[in-house]
Design a protein around this motif. Structure first.
Motif, PDB file in Angstrom:
ATOM      1  N   GLY A  89      39.939  67.329   4.320  1.00  0.00           N
ATOM      2  CA  GLY A  89      39.991  68.435   3.361  1.00  0.00           C
ATOM      3  C   GLY A  89      40.057  67.935   1.926  1.00  0.00           C
ATOM      4  O   GLY A  89      40.303  66.761   1.664  1.00  0.00           O
ATOM      5  N   GLY A  90      39.848  68.851   0.996  1.00  0.00           N
ATOM      6  CA  GLY A  90      39.899  68.498  -0.422  1.00  0.00           C
ATOM      7  C   GLY A  90      41.315  68.232  -0.896  1.00  0.00           C
ATOM      8  O   GLY A  90      42.278  68.353  -0.136  1.00  0.00           O
ATOM      9  N   ASN A  91      41.441  67.865  -2.153  1.00  0.00           N
ATOM     10  CA  ASN A  91      42.753  67.571  -2.728  1.00  0.00           C
ATOM     11  C   ASN A  91      43.646  68.801  -2.704  1.00  0.00           C
ATOM     12  O   ASN A  91      43.191  69.922  -2.925  1.00  0.00           O
ATOM     13  N   LEU A  92      44.944  68.557  -2.473  1.00  0.00           N
ATOM     14  CA  LEU A  92      45.963  69.585  -2.626  1.00  0.00           C
ATOM     15  C   LEU A  92      46.401  69.568  -4.077  1.00  0.00           C
ATOM     16  O   LEU A  92      46.260  68.548  -4.763  1.00  0.00           O
ATOM     17  N   LYS A  93      46.959  70.673  -4.557  1.00  0.00           N
ATOM     18  CA  LYS A  93      47.423  70.779  -5.942  1.00  0.00           C
ATOM     19  C   LYS A  93      48.828  71.347  -5.952  1.00  0.00           C
ATOM     20  O   LYS A  93      49.115  72.300  -5.232  1.00  0.00           O
ATOM     21  N   ILE A  94      49.700  70.737  -6.789  1.00  0.00           N
ATOM     22  CA  ILE A  94      51.072  71.224  -6.897  1.00  0.00           C
ATOM     23  C   ILE A  94      51.563  71.026  -8.326  1.00  0.00           C
ATOM     24  O   ILE A  94      51.170  70.062  -8.996  1.00  0.00           O
ATOM     25  N   THR A  95      52.420  71.930  -8.773  1.00  0.00           N
ATOM     26  CA  THR A  95      53.036  71.825 -10.095  1.00  0.00           C
ATOM     27  C   THR A  95      54.541  71.701  -9.926  1.00  0.00           C
ATOM     28  O   THR A  95      55.152  72.493  -9.195  1.00  0.00           O
ATOM     29  N   PHE A  96      55.115  70.705 -10.591  1.00  0.00           N
ATOM     30  CA  PHE A  96      56.562  70.496 -10.588  1.00  0.00           C
ATOM     31  C   PHE A  96      57.085  70.908 -11.960  1.00  0.00           C
ATOM     32  O   PHE A  96      56.693  70.331 -12.975  1.00  0.00           O
ATOM     33  N   ALA A  97      57.953  71.912 -12.001  1.00  0.00           N
ATOM     34  CA  ALA A  97      58.477  72.437 -13.262  1.00  0.00           C
ATOM     35  C   ALA A  97      59.424  71.460 -13.936  1.00  0.00           C
ATOM     36  O   ALA A  97      59.588  71.487 -15.153  1.00  0.00           O
ATOM     37  N   LYS A  98      60.058  70.583 -13.140  1.00  0.00           N
ATOM     38  CA  LYS A  98      60.990  69.623 -13.731  1.00  0.00           C
ATOM     39  C   LYS A  98      60.856  68.268 -13.056  1.00  0.00           C
ATOM     40  O   LYS A  98      60.439  68.172 -11.902  1.00  0.00           O
ATOM     41  N   SER A  99      61.221  67.245 -13.791  1.00  0.00           N
ATOM     42  CA  SER A  99      61.249  65.898 -13.229  1.00  0.00           C
ATOM     43  C   SER A  99      62.427  65.825 -12.274  1.00  0.00           C
ATOM     44  O   SER A  99      63.544  66.214 -12.622  1.00  0.00           O
ATOM     45  N   SER A 100      62.167  65.352 -11.075  1.00  0.00           N
ATOM     46  CA  SER A 100      63.217  65.277 -10.068  1.00  0.00           C
ATOM     47  C   SER A 100      62.718  64.439  -8.898  1.00  0.00           C
ATOM     48  O   SER A 100      61.620  63.885  -8.936  1.00  0.00           O
ATOM     49  N   SER A 101      63.522  64.378  -7.844  1.00  0.00           N
ATOM     50  CA  SER A 101      63.111  63.770  -6.582  1.00  0.00           C
ATOM     51  C   SER A 101      62.658  64.899  -5.663  1.00  0.00           C
ATOM     52  O   SER A 101      63.307  65.947  -5.601  1.00  0.00           O
TER      53      SER A 101
END
Length: 172
Positions: A89-101
């Motif tokens: 499948g193609g690339n997944l996309k995700i947004t992280f609102a803050k720097s974290s683990s």
């Protein structure tokens, strides 16, 4: 291969000896973030990620044995929501609102296709953490807030003085 103590049968990893990685813009598409097999078809990896939007996939070193990405559900991932993956499948996309683990959990035990869930790593999970001491009668009045990136904080007005204190849960 892990032994299953309850059944006495071996727990065979779905991808056998193949190392599976979380590969994407957050780590240069490299092999720095390998999933660990937890048993019962579950793989996990914890990754420190800076706030931002990223493309990524779940893949082996050769990009052929395992190359999982977006399937019929689309490419966009949401934290704490499982996404069914598709081989090739193609690339997944995700947004992280803050720097974290963040913990990437791959459930390869699903009959139809593997499911990936991404969640923020919270060191004490759902356990409430308190500042307890002479400043508040050793009670549970002053709860820490989880700020992300393994940091808990609390702000309190304090009178001048010396106080004994501990950081503890309600059950100590």
């Amino acid at each position: 291969l892990k032994a299953d103590a309850t059944l006495g049968a071996p727990d065979i990893a779905p991808y056998g000896l193949t190392t599976v990685f979380m590969r994407g813009g957050m780590n240069g598409w490299g092999e720095a973030d390998a999933f660990a097999y937890e048993g019962a078809g579950i793989y996990k990896v914890k990754v420190n990620i800076n706030a931002g939007s990223y493309d990524f996939k779940v893949a082996s070193s050769d990009w052929a044995t395992v190359d999982m990405g977006a399937g019929a559900q689309g490419a966009d991932m949401t934290l704490d929501t499982g996404k069914t993956l598709a081989q090739g499948g193609g690339n997944l996309k995700i947004t992280f609102a803050k720097s974290s683990s963040y913990v990437f959990t791959l459930d390869a035990n699903v009959k139809t296709a593997p499911v990936l869930t991404v969640s923020e790593y919270v060191p004490y999970g759902a356990t409430r953490v308190y500042l307890r001491g002479g400043l508040n009668g050793w009670g549970e009045a002053d709860q820490f807030t989880y700020d992300g990136a393994n940091i808990y904080s609390i702000t309190l007005p304090l009178a001048a003085g010396s106080f004994d204190f501990k950081v503890a849960s309600s059950d100590w």
